[in-house]
Design a protein around this motif. Structure first.
Motif, PDB file in Angstrom:
ATOM      1  N   LYS A  37       0.820  -1.210   0.000  1.00  0.00           N
ATOM      2  CA  LYS A  37       0.000   0.000   0.000  1.00  0.00           C
ATOM      3  C   LYS A  37       0.857   1.266   0.000  1.00  0.00           C
ATOM      4  N   LEU A  38       0.407   2.242  -0.760  1.00  0.00           N
ATOM      5  CA  LEU A  38       0.957   3.595  -0.687  1.00  0.00           C
ATOM      6  C   LEU A  38      -0.204   4.568  -0.760  1.00  0.00           C
ATOM      7  N   GLY A  39      -0.319   5.434   0.244  1.00  0.00           N
ATOM      8  CA  GLY A  39      -1.367   6.447   0.235  1.00  0.00           C
ATOM      9  C   GLY A  39      -0.836   7.774  -0.270  1.00  0.00           C
ATOM     10  N   ILE A  40      -1.599   8.415  -1.146  1.00  0.00           N
ATOM     11  CA  ILE A  40      -1.214   9.710  -1.697  1.00  0.00           C
ATOM     12  C   ILE A  40      -2.364  10.677  -1.511  1.00  0.00           C
ATOM     13  N   ASP A  41      -2.125  11.749  -0.785  1.00  0.00           N
ATOM     14  CA  ASP A  41      -3.105  12.830  -0.703  1.00  0.00           C
ATOM     15  C   ASP A  41      -2.826  13.816  -1.830  1.00  0.00           C
ATOM     16  N   PRO A  42      -3.717  13.964  -2.787  1.00  0.00           N
ATOM     17  CA  PRO A  42      -3.462  14.847  -3.933  1.00  0.00           C
ATOM     18  C   PRO A  42      -3.638  16.323  -3.564  1.00  0.00           C
ATOM     19  N   THR A  43      -2.615  16.870  -2.913  1.00  0.00           N
ATOM     20  CA  THR A  43      -2.678  18.253  -2.433  1.00  0.00           C
ATOM     21  C   THR A  43      -1.984  19.237  -3.367  1.00  0.00           C
ATOM     22  N   LEU A  70      -2.555   1.469  -4.577  1.00  0.00           N
ATOM     23  CA  LEU A  70      -2.443   2.925  -4.452  1.00  0.00           C
ATOM     24  C   LEU A  70      -3.742   3.486  -3.884  1.00  0.00           C
ATOM     25  N   ILE A  71      -3.622   4.212  -2.775  1.00  0.00           N
ATOM     26  CA  ILE A  71      -4.778   4.851  -2.157  1.00  0.00           C
ATOM     27  C   ILE A  71      -4.749   6.335  -2.500  1.00  0.00           C
ATOM     28  N   PHE A 119      -1.572  -3.720 -10.199  1.00  0.00           N
ATOM     29  CA  PHE A 119      -1.857  -2.325  -9.846  1.00  0.00           C
ATOM     30  C   PHE A 119      -3.330  -2.152  -9.519  1.00  0.00           C
ATOM     31  N   GLU A 120      -3.598  -1.679  -8.296  1.00  0.00           N
ATOM     32  CA  GLU A 120      -4.954  -1.331  -7.876  1.00  0.00           C
ATOM     33  C   GLU A 120      -4.988   0.137  -7.468  1.00  0.00           C
ATOM     34  N   VAL A 121      -6.082   0.816  -7.750  1.00  0.00           N
ATOM     35  CA  VAL A 121      -6.277   2.196  -7.311  1.00  0.00           C
ATOM     36  C   VAL A 121      -7.587   2.267  -6.534  1.00  0.00           C
ATOM     37  N   HIS A 122      -7.536   2.826  -5.345  1.00  0.00           N
ATOM     38  CA  HIS A 122      -8.727   3.001  -4.518  1.00  0.00           C
ATOM     39  C   HIS A 122      -8.782   4.451  -4.026  1.00  0.00           C
ATOM     40  N   ARG A 123      -9.968   4.976  -3.887  1.00  0.00           N
ATOM     41  CA  ARG A 123     -10.172   6.311  -3.298  1.00  0.00           C
ATOM     42  C   ARG A 123     -10.753   6.107  -1.905  1.00  0.00           C
ATOM     43  N   ASN A 124     -10.103   6.705  -0.900  1.00  0.00           N
ATOM     44  CA  ASN A 124     -10.542   6.365   0.457  1.00  0.00           C
ATOM     45  C   ASN A 124     -11.849   7.027   0.879  1.00  0.00           C
ATOM     46  N   ALA A 125     -12.371   7.934   0.051  1.00  0.00           N
ATOM     47  CA  ALA A 125     -13.711   8.442   0.337  1.00  0.00           C
ATOM     48  C   ALA A 125     -14.756   7.342   0.214  1.00  0.00           C
ATOM     49  N   THR A 126     -14.413   6.264  -0.506  1.00  0.00           N
ATOM     50  CA  THR A 126     -15.338   5.147  -0.693  1.00  0.00           C
ATOM     51  C   THR A 126     -15.765   4.570   0.646  1.00  0.00           C
ATOM     52  N   TRP A 127     -14.819   4.437   1.573  1.00  0.00           N
ATOM     53  CA  TRP A 127     -15.176   3.886   2.889  1.00  0.00           C
ATOM     54  C   TRP A 127     -15.191   4.941   3.996  1.00  0.00           C
ATOM     55  N   GLN A 175      -5.886   7.135   8.118  1.00  0.00           N
ATOM     56  CA  GLN A 175      -4.894   6.486   7.262  1.00  0.00           C
ATOM     57  C   GLN A 175      -4.729   5.023   7.662  1.00  0.00           C
ATOM     58  N   GLY A 176      -4.758   4.758   8.970  1.00  0.00           N
ATOM     59  CA  GLY A 176      -4.679   3.379   9.435  1.00  0.00           C
ATOM     60  C   GLY A 176      -5.884   2.565   9.003  1.00  0.00           C
ATOM     61  N   GLN A 177      -7.062   3.194   8.972  1.00  0.00           N
ATOM     62  CA  GLN A 177      -8.262   2.500   8.521  1.00  0.00           C
ATOM     63  C   GLN A 177      -8.139   2.077   7.063  1.00  0.00           C
ATOM     64  N   ASP A 178      -7.439   2.892   6.271  1.00  0.00           N
ATOM     65  CA  ASP A 178      -7.191   2.512   4.872  1.00  0.00           C
ATOM     66  C   ASP A 178      -6.496   1.156   4.794  1.00  0.00           C
ATOM     67  N   SER A 179      -5.519   0.940   5.684  1.00  0.00           N
ATOM     68  CA  SER A 179      -4.786  -0.328   5.692  1.00  0.00           C
ATOM     69  C   SER A 179      -5.698  -1.497   6.020  1.00  0.00           C
TER      70      SER A 179
END
Length: 409
Positions: A37-43, A70-71, A119-127, A175-179
């Protein structure tokens, strides 16, 4: 899939923290693909070589047969995580986040293997966006305020009386919940994300999952060789920048930074890095040739095989032969700044985007750093008739060029 020892050597090369190597070895020893997993906040809108360090590490996992997860933090980007900053990071609205996310994904695919099997892409707003108050309270019960204050930037701000919002306290938990949601085996991040990534281990264990391995990568120094690479500091190399710009910037790198750049920006196997850095240390590889090798390698990574050679040839044509670049951006003059039919040369430089202000333009002229069709300009207060500069090429410093187009009468 390579053996465990070989994988560990590649995956931990250049890393700062591995918590823990024993866990990593055990997971690799199963012989099945890991979810990394790698989380990226698109800021922001651009990715530079400093941020690409962790993406290159993720690509190494892919090349060894593992899955990049990729989150896109479209929810957490709206929360704000200071990550070592001295103040709260401003919250972004959804439109800004979505726009940055699209740009990020386009640039990320220049580094990662987009094969759906890897390669997977997820948006954490989903959960995260659908959590109700009960779920939020259950999440906050997972830790304590004392534990949160173990994070360096929170502890520093608390000791200094700098406000910390409760929303920021929530960030590591989110961020931990994403994991937990993606059931990650490994989480990557920069050293400034260590606390947040460890929180993922805690939450996974509390939810009955096997805790993820945490692997952190260093923060890359910028082209000044001192402060970390940052667009705001102007010491960066963007991965989407033109090949010639990338090559020229890397040729300005201080000699002392080259070993780290070879290790962190090239994507090379550790054996190749060791070979080149040893030759550099022994004097068998001259620093200028090492920079050329580094620059060619990086340009090839982001623009394709052969792009580095072309960028090098253009660099030599411009900086050794002092020729005008083959491609120079055109800028149309705005005549409304003219007074009695004349406009300050410093204003022409500013309009063309060669300097940020008229004052800086005048300063550069006074330093002899401005050439007009090859001739040095010397008068900071000089004015020109727009028609006189129609079609001329202006150079500021060594790497800034523009062709001026005057409006028709």
């Amino acid at each position: 899939m390579a053996g465990v020892d070989a994988q560990v050597r590649i995956l931990t090369a250049g890393a700062v923290d591995c918590i823990s190597e024993a866990d990593l070895r055990r997971k690799l020893g199963r012989g099945t693909p890991l979810r990394v997993k790698l989380g990226i906040d698109p800021t922001a809108s651009d990715i530079h070589l400093g941020f690409a360090v962790v993406l290159r590490k993720l690509r190494q996992f892919q090349d060894l047969g593992h899955v990049a997860v990729l989150i896109i933090g479209d929810f957490t980007a709206q929360v704000g995580d200071p990550s070592g900053r001295s103040a709260t990071r401003p919250r972004l609205d959804r439109a800004q986040v979505d726009a940055h996310a699209e740009t990020y994904l386009e640039q990320v695919r220049r580094i990662l293997d987009p094969d759906p099997a890897r390669f997977e892409v997820h948006r954490n707003a989903t959960w995260l966006g659908s959590m109700d108050m009960e779920a939020v309270l259950r999440l906050t019960a997972s830790t304590t305020v004392a534990r949160m204050l173990e994070r360096d930037d929170f502890a520093t701000r608390y000791a200094g009386g700098v406000p910390i919002s409760l929303t920021e306290f929530l960030y590591p938990l989110l961020q931990g919940q994403d994991s937990v949601e993606v059931r990650s085996d490994v989480e990557l991040g920069g050293t400034d994300q260590l606390f947040n990534n460890l929180m993922g281990r805690t939450l996974q264990e509390q939810r009955g999952q096997e805790p993820q391995v945490v692997l952190t990568t260093p923060l890359l120094e910028g082209l000044d060789g001192r402060q970390k690479m940052s667009k705001s500091l102007g010491n960066y190399v963007g991965i989407a920048e033109p090949a010639g710009e990338q090559f020229g910037k890397l040729m300005s790198l201080p000699d002392a930074c080259m070993p780290r750049y070879f290790q962190l920006t090239t994507g090379w196997h550790p054996d190749r890095v060791d070979e080149v850095t040893a030759a550099l240390a022994a004097g068998d590889l001259r620093p200028v040739e090492a920079k050329r090798l580094l620059a060619r390698t990086v340009v090839d990574l982001y623009h394709g095989a052969g792009a580095g050679d072309s960028a090098e040839a253009e660099f030599d044509r411009v900086f050794r032969s002092h020729a005008v670049p083959a491609e120079v951006a055109e800028h149309r003059l705005d005549p409304t700044e003219a007074v009695d039919g004349r406009i300050r040369l410093a204003a022409v430089l500013r309009q063309a985007g060669l300097v940020p202000s008229n004052k800086e333009g005048a300063r550069m002229i006074g330093q002899g750093a401005v050439r007009i069709d090859g001739e040095v300009a010397t008068d900071p207060e000089a004015t020109v008739v727009p028609a006189e500069v129609d079609g001329v090429v202006i150079q500021v410093g060594r790497r800034r060029w523009a062709r001026i187009v005057a409006p028709a009468d």
